[in-house]
Design a protein around this motif. Structure first.
Motif, PDB file in Angstrom:
ATOM      1  N   LYS A 215       1.282 -17.822   2.085  1.00 20.51           N
ATOM      2  CA  LYS A 215       0.018 -17.666   2.812  1.00 20.51           C
ATOM      3  C   LYS A 215       0.030 -16.413   3.681  1.00 20.51           C
ATOM      4  O   LYS A 215      -1.028 -15.840   3.972  1.00 20.51           O
ATOM      5  CB  LYS A 215      -0.276 -18.904   3.656  1.00 20.51           C
ATOM      6  CG  LYS A 215       0.686 -19.143   4.801  1.00 20.51           C
ATOM      7  CD  LYS A 215       0.329 -20.389   5.585  1.00 20.51           C
ATOM      8  CE  LYS A 215       1.277 -20.615   6.760  1.00 20.51           C
ATOM      9  NZ  LYS A 215       0.958 -21.867   7.508  1.00 20.51           N
ATOM     10  N   VAL A 216       1.193 -16.001   4.119  1.00 18.83           N
ATOM     11  CA  VAL A 216       1.320 -14.758   4.894  1.00 18.83           C
ATOM     12  C   VAL A 216       1.327 -13.563   3.955  1.00 18.83           C
ATOM     13  O   VAL A 216       0.654 -12.553   4.198  1.00 18.83           O
ATOM     14  CB  VAL A 216       2.603 -14.779   5.754  1.00 18.83           C
ATOM     15  CG1 VAL A 216       2.803 -13.441   6.465  1.00 18.83           C
ATOM     16  CG2 VAL A 216       2.554 -15.909   6.768  1.00 18.83           C
ATOM     17  N   PHE A 217       2.059 -13.692   2.847  1.00 18.84           N
ATOM     18  CA  PHE A 217       2.206 -12.569   1.913  1.00 18.84           C
ATOM     19  C   PHE A 217       0.895 -12.220   1.212  1.00 18.84           C
ATOM     20  O   PHE A 217       0.594 -11.040   1.000  1.00 18.84           O
ATOM     21  CB  PHE A 217       3.267 -12.912   0.872  1.00 18.84           C
ATOM     22  CG  PHE A 217       3.449 -11.850  -0.179  1.00 18.84           C
ATOM     23  CD1 PHE A 217       4.225 -10.732   0.072  1.00 18.84           C
ATOM     24  CD2 PHE A 217       2.818 -11.959  -1.425  1.00 18.84           C
ATOM     25  CE1 PHE A 217       4.381  -9.740  -0.887  1.00 18.84           C
ATOM     26  CE2 PHE A 217       2.975 -10.974  -2.384  1.00 18.84           C
ATOM     27  CZ  PHE A 217       3.757  -9.868  -2.110  1.00 18.84           C
ATOM     28  N   LYS A 218       0.095 -13.214   0.838  1.00 16.26           N
ATOM     29  CA  LYS A 218      -1.073 -12.979  -0.017  1.00 16.26           C
ATOM     30  C   LYS A 218      -2.175 -12.165   0.658  1.00 16.26           C
ATOM     31  O   LYS A 218      -3.102 -11.703  -0.005  1.00 16.26           O
ATOM     32  CB  LYS A 218      -1.635 -14.310  -0.519  1.00 16.26           C
ATOM     33  CG  LYS A 218      -2.307 -15.158   0.555  1.00 16.26           C
ATOM     34  CD  LYS A 218      -2.859 -16.451  -0.053  1.00 16.26           C
ATOM     35  CE  LYS A 218      -3.578 -17.294   0.986  1.00 16.26           C
ATOM     36  NZ  LYS A 218      -4.103 -18.542   0.393  1.00 16.26           N
ATOM     37  N   LYS A 219      -2.075 -11.965   1.967  1.00 16.01           N
ATOM     38  CA  LYS A 219      -3.065 -11.148   2.672  1.00 16.01           C
ATOM     39  C   LYS A 219      -2.928  -9.670   2.325  1.00 16.01           C
ATOM     40  O   LYS A 219      -3.807  -8.870   2.637  1.00 16.01           O
ATOM     41  CB  LYS A 219      -2.921 -11.342   4.180  1.00 16.01           C
ATOM     42  CG  LYS A 219      -3.180 -12.766   4.656  1.00 16.01           C
ATOM     43  CD  LYS A 219      -2.918 -12.896   6.150  1.00 16.01           C
ATOM     44  CE  LYS A 219      -3.090 -14.336   6.616  1.00 16.01           C
ATOM     45  NZ  LYS A 219      -2.763 -14.487   8.065  1.00 16.01           N
ATOM     46  N   TYR A 220      -1.824  -9.332   1.670  1.00 13.01           N
ATOM     47  CA  TYR A 220      -1.546  -7.924   1.368  1.00 13.01           C
ATOM     48  C   TYR A 220      -1.488  -7.703  -0.141  1.00 13.01           C
ATOM     49  O   TYR A 220      -1.204  -8.617  -0.915  1.00 13.01           O
ATOM     50  CB  TYR A 220      -0.233  -7.505   2.038  1.00 13.01           C
ATOM     51  CG  TYR A 220      -0.267  -7.734   3.527  1.00 13.01           C
ATOM     52  CD1 TYR A 220      -0.801  -6.789   4.384  1.00 13.01           C
ATOM     53  CD2 TYR A 220       0.178  -8.945   4.062  1.00 13.01           C
ATOM     54  CE1 TYR A 220      -0.877  -7.009   5.755  1.00 13.01           C
ATOM     55  CE2 TYR A 220       0.113  -9.181   5.430  1.00 13.01           C
ATOM     56  CZ  TYR A 220      -0.416  -8.217   6.271  1.00 13.01           C
ATOM     57  OH  TYR A 220      -0.498  -8.456   7.623  1.00 13.01           O
ATOM     58  N   LYS A 221      -1.755  -6.476  -0.559  1.00 10.66           N
ATOM     59  CA  LYS A 221      -1.900  -6.180  -1.978  1.00 10.66           C
ATOM     60  C   LYS A 221      -0.591  -6.256  -2.761  1.00 10.66           C
ATOM     61  O   LYS A 221      -0.570  -6.653  -3.915  1.00 10.66           O
ATOM     62  CB  LYS A 221      -2.522  -4.791  -2.152  1.00 10.66           C
ATOM     63  CG  LYS A 221      -3.956  -4.683  -1.659  1.00 10.66           C
ATOM     64  CD  LYS A 221      -4.487  -3.279  -1.891  1.00 10.66           C
ATOM     65  CE  LYS A 221      -5.937  -3.150  -1.423  1.00 10.66           C
ATOM     66  NZ  LYS A 221      -6.470  -1.787  -1.637  1.00 10.66           N
ATOM     67  N   ASN A 222       0.471  -5.843  -2.112  1.00  9.13           N
ATOM     68  CA  ASN A 222       1.743  -5.773  -2.826  1.00  9.13           C
ATOM     69  C   ASN A 222       2.913  -5.883  -1.846  1.00  9.13           C
ATOM     70  O   ASN A 222       2.709  -5.970  -0.627  1.00  9.13           O
ATOM     71  CB  ASN A 222       1.842  -4.473  -3.629  1.00  9.13           C
ATOM     72  CG  ASN A 222       1.526  -3.253  -2.767  1.00  9.13           C
ATOM     73  OD1 ASN A 222       2.024  -3.132  -1.640  1.00  9.13           O
ATOM     74  ND2 ASN A 222       0.708  -2.341  -3.286  1.00  9.13           N
ATOM     75  N   ILE A 223       4.117  -5.864  -2.379  1.00 11.59           N
ATOM     76  CA  ILE A 223       5.316  -6.015  -1.560  1.00 11.59           C
ATOM     77  C   ILE A 223       5.449  -4.872  -0.559  1.00 11.59           C
ATOM     78  O   ILE A 223       5.785  -5.085   0.611  1.00 11.59           O
ATOM     79  CB  ILE A 223       6.571  -6.099  -2.466  1.00 11.59           C
ATOM     80  CG1 ILE A 223       6.584  -7.444  -3.199  1.00 11.59           C
ATOM     81  CG2 ILE A 223       7.856  -5.922  -1.655  1.00 11.59           C
ATOM     82  CD1 ILE A 223       7.697  -7.593  -4.204  1.00 11.59           C
ATOM     83  N   GLU A 224       5.200  -3.662  -1.018  1.00 10.22           N
ATOM     84  CA  GLU A 224       5.348  -2.495  -0.136  1.00 10.22           C
ATOM     85  C   GLU A 224       4.422  -2.593   1.071  1.00 10.22           C
ATOM     86  O   GLU A 224       4.834  -2.342   2.211  1.00 10.22           O
ATOM     87  CB  GLU A 224       5.058  -1.213  -0.925  1.00 10.22           C
ATOM     88  CG  GLU A 224       5.310   0.055  -0.128  1.00 10.22           C
ATOM     89  CD  GLU A 224       5.106   1.302  -0.968  1.00 10.22           C
ATOM     90  OE1 GLU A 224       4.772   2.348  -0.379  1.00 10.22           O
ATOM     91  OE2 GLU A 224       5.282   1.237  -2.201  1.00 10.22           O
ATOM     92  N   THR A 225       3.161  -2.976   0.831  1.00  9.88           N
ATOM     93  CA  THR A 225       2.196  -3.105   1.930  1.00  9.88           C
ATOM     94  C   THR A 225       2.577  -4.239   2.867  1.00  9.88           C
ATOM     95  O   THR A 225       2.478  -4.118   4.093  1.00  9.88           O
ATOM     96  CB  THR A 225       0.781  -3.355   1.367  1.00  9.88           C
ATOM     97  OG1 THR A 225       0.449  -2.325   0.444  1.00  9.88           O
ATOM     98  CG2 THR A 225      -0.256  -3.364   2.490  1.00  9.88           C
ATOM     99  N   PHE A 226       3.047  -5.360   2.299  1.00  2.59           N
ATOM    100  CA  PHE A 226       3.471  -6.481   3.126  1.00  2.59           C
ATOM    101  C   PHE A 226       4.636  -6.081   4.024  1.00  2.59           C
ATOM    102  O   PHE A 226       4.649  -6.385   5.216  1.00  2.59           O
ATOM    103  CB  PHE A 226       3.879  -7.667   2.236  1.00  2.59           C
ATOM    104  CG  PHE A 226       4.686  -8.704   2.969  1.00  2.59           C
ATOM    105  CD1 PHE A 226       4.066  -9.581   3.855  1.00  2.59           C
ATOM    106  CD2 PHE A 226       6.059  -8.772   2.809  1.00  2.59           C
ATOM    107  CE1 PHE A 226       4.815 -10.518   4.563  1.00  2.59           C
ATOM    108  CE2 PHE A 226       6.815  -9.706   3.497  1.00  2.59           C
ATOM    109  CZ  PHE A 226       6.188 -10.583   4.381  1.00  2.59           C
ATOM    110  N   GLN A 227       5.617  -5.410   3.437  1.00  4.16           N
ATOM    111  CA  GLN A 227       6.791  -5.014   4.212  1.00  4.16           C
ATOM    112  C   GLN A 227       6.404  -4.082   5.356  1.00  4.16           C
ATOM    113  O   GLN A 227       6.892  -4.235   6.483  1.00  4.16           O
ATOM    114  CB  GLN A 227       7.829  -4.351   3.295  1.00  4.16           C
ATOM    115  CG  GLN A 227       8.481  -5.346   2.343  1.00  4.16           C
ATOM    116  CD  GLN A 227       9.494  -4.713   1.403  1.00  4.16           C
ATOM    117  OE1 GLN A 227      10.157  -5.402   0.639  1.00  4.16           O
ATOM    118  NE2 GLN A 227       9.626  -3.396   1.448  1.00  4.16           N
TER     119      GLN A 227
END
Length: 376
Positions: A215-227
């Motif tokens: 639920k936290v990760f899905k707010k961002y487009k990809n792994i790089e943006t999430f990180q």
């Protein structure tokens, strides 16, 4: 060896390979079914507690030949970057699954174990024997089967395991980096929605593996943006990432990681490793638990094949002894995970540890076991 004493193992990961070596060393014939070829990287924290070191040595496994890092210190960092360290009483070692699994597989083959590259699609149990069917439409018969195929598989669906029907909120991400990091340290770094483990493996390579709520990760487009927007808010993690060079073309991921309770026996298959139950990675003890569970299962299977116990006794004894060794650890890991994911609670715990340093060794003790004796 008479075919009636053959053992089939579904999955050639850490637990499956360890069980195979244990059984082969005792003169039994073993067939492993593994869908991947060796060597292969896997999503894993790649830290092994020394509680299983003597046992591995008794199987003829020379850990020193893999040139692992020797880890004796742990460190916990909250989201603000404040950290507390403690020594690991028993210590451990860091080695990649890429190297470790391949080494164990070579040992299995050297002892005349059979590794079949195929995926098991079905397991039937009739007339006190197992019939395994693979995706290549081959069939194999065994007196006993061990399930060691990891966190989740299509076979879980075929076996109608309850946990597989429930969605899990976790995503795991792993990568290797070239970066300066103490070779004696395993670090745990908290961030919003998850936590990240960092430690050195062989050849001064640093393994970075984190678990995040979807639920936290899905707010961002990809792994790089999430990180960039979440993970690196922890300044200690930001420093590691900014100074490091990634060694993978892209991170490895696994979704739907389940920490729900899993039956240890399904359709008379004895489950070991992550197939039997998964401890939160923050406890840094999943690899040692997988190895230990392989030992417990192998010892009981040997007693069963020698007709010292019957199948019902094998299954009941394994479920009991698994709970005795791992249930409290897993429960404590779940509580610890809940605390770390709550920033307010996490900060309180960090302050408590600062005032009472003995709390951290207590936490470590609760998530680690005693030395596994090499009594084979």
């Amino acid at each position: 060896m008479n075919k009636q004493t053959e053992i089939g193992i579904i999955g050639g990961g850490l637990a499956g390979l360890t069980a195979a070596l244990h059984l082969l060393n005792q003169g039994f014939s073993v067939t492993i079914f593994e869908k991947n070829t060796y060597p292969k990287h896997k999503v894993c924290g790649e830290f092994v507690s020394n509680e299983v070191y003597s046992y591995l040595n008794s199987l003829g496994i020379d850990i020193t030949s893999l040139h692992p890092s020797k880890i004796n210190t742990t460190m916990i960092s909250n989201r603000d970057g404040k950290s507390i360290s403690a020594s690991l009483e028993m210590g451990g070692f860091g080695v990649s699954r890429y190297i470790f699994d391949s080494y164990l597989a070579e040992k299995v083959v050297a002892l005349r174990g059979r590794i079949i590259k195929d995926t098991v699609s079905k397991v039937d149990f009739n007339n006190d024997a197992f019939l395994i069917t693979t995706e290549n439409n081959e069939t194999f018969s065994f007196i006993q089967v061990l399930g060691a195929y990891g966190k989740r598989s299509n076979l879980d669906t075929v076996l109608q395991r309850k946990f597989i029907q429930q969605k899990s909120p976790w995503l795991a991400v792993k990568m290797h980096y070239s970066v300066s990091y103490p070779n004696t340290l395993v670090g745990l770094y908290n961030f919003k929605g998850g936590y990240c483990g960092v430690s050195q493996v062989e050849n001064k390579v640093v393994n970075i593996c984190y678990l995040v709520q979807y639920k936290v990760f899905k707010k961002y487009k990809n792994i790089e943006t999430f990180q960039e927007n979440v993970l690196l808010k922890n300044q200690k993690l930001k420093k590691i990432f900014s100074q490091g060079t990634p060694l993978f073309e892209k991170p490895l991921t696994i979704s739907q990681v389940s920490f729900e309770n899993k039956p240890k026996i399904e359709n008379h298959i004895v489950m070991i490793g992550d197939t039997a139950g998964l401890i939160h990675p923050l406890c840094g003890n999943g690899m040692a638990m997988a190895i230990h569970s392989a030992k417990l299962a192998s010892e009981l299977v040997i007693s069963f094949l020698k007709k010292e116990i019957n199948r019902d006794q094998l299954e009941r004894s394994y479920s009991t002894i698994w709970d005795q060794n791992f249930k409290k650890r897993i429960q404590f890991g779940k509580v610890l995970s809940t605390i770390l994911l709550n920033n307010f609670a996490s900060n309180i715990v960090m302050k408590m540890i600062a005032f009472f340093p003995s709390i951290l060794p207590f936490i470590i003790k609760k998530t680690h076991g005693k030395e596994v004796l090499d009594n084979i």
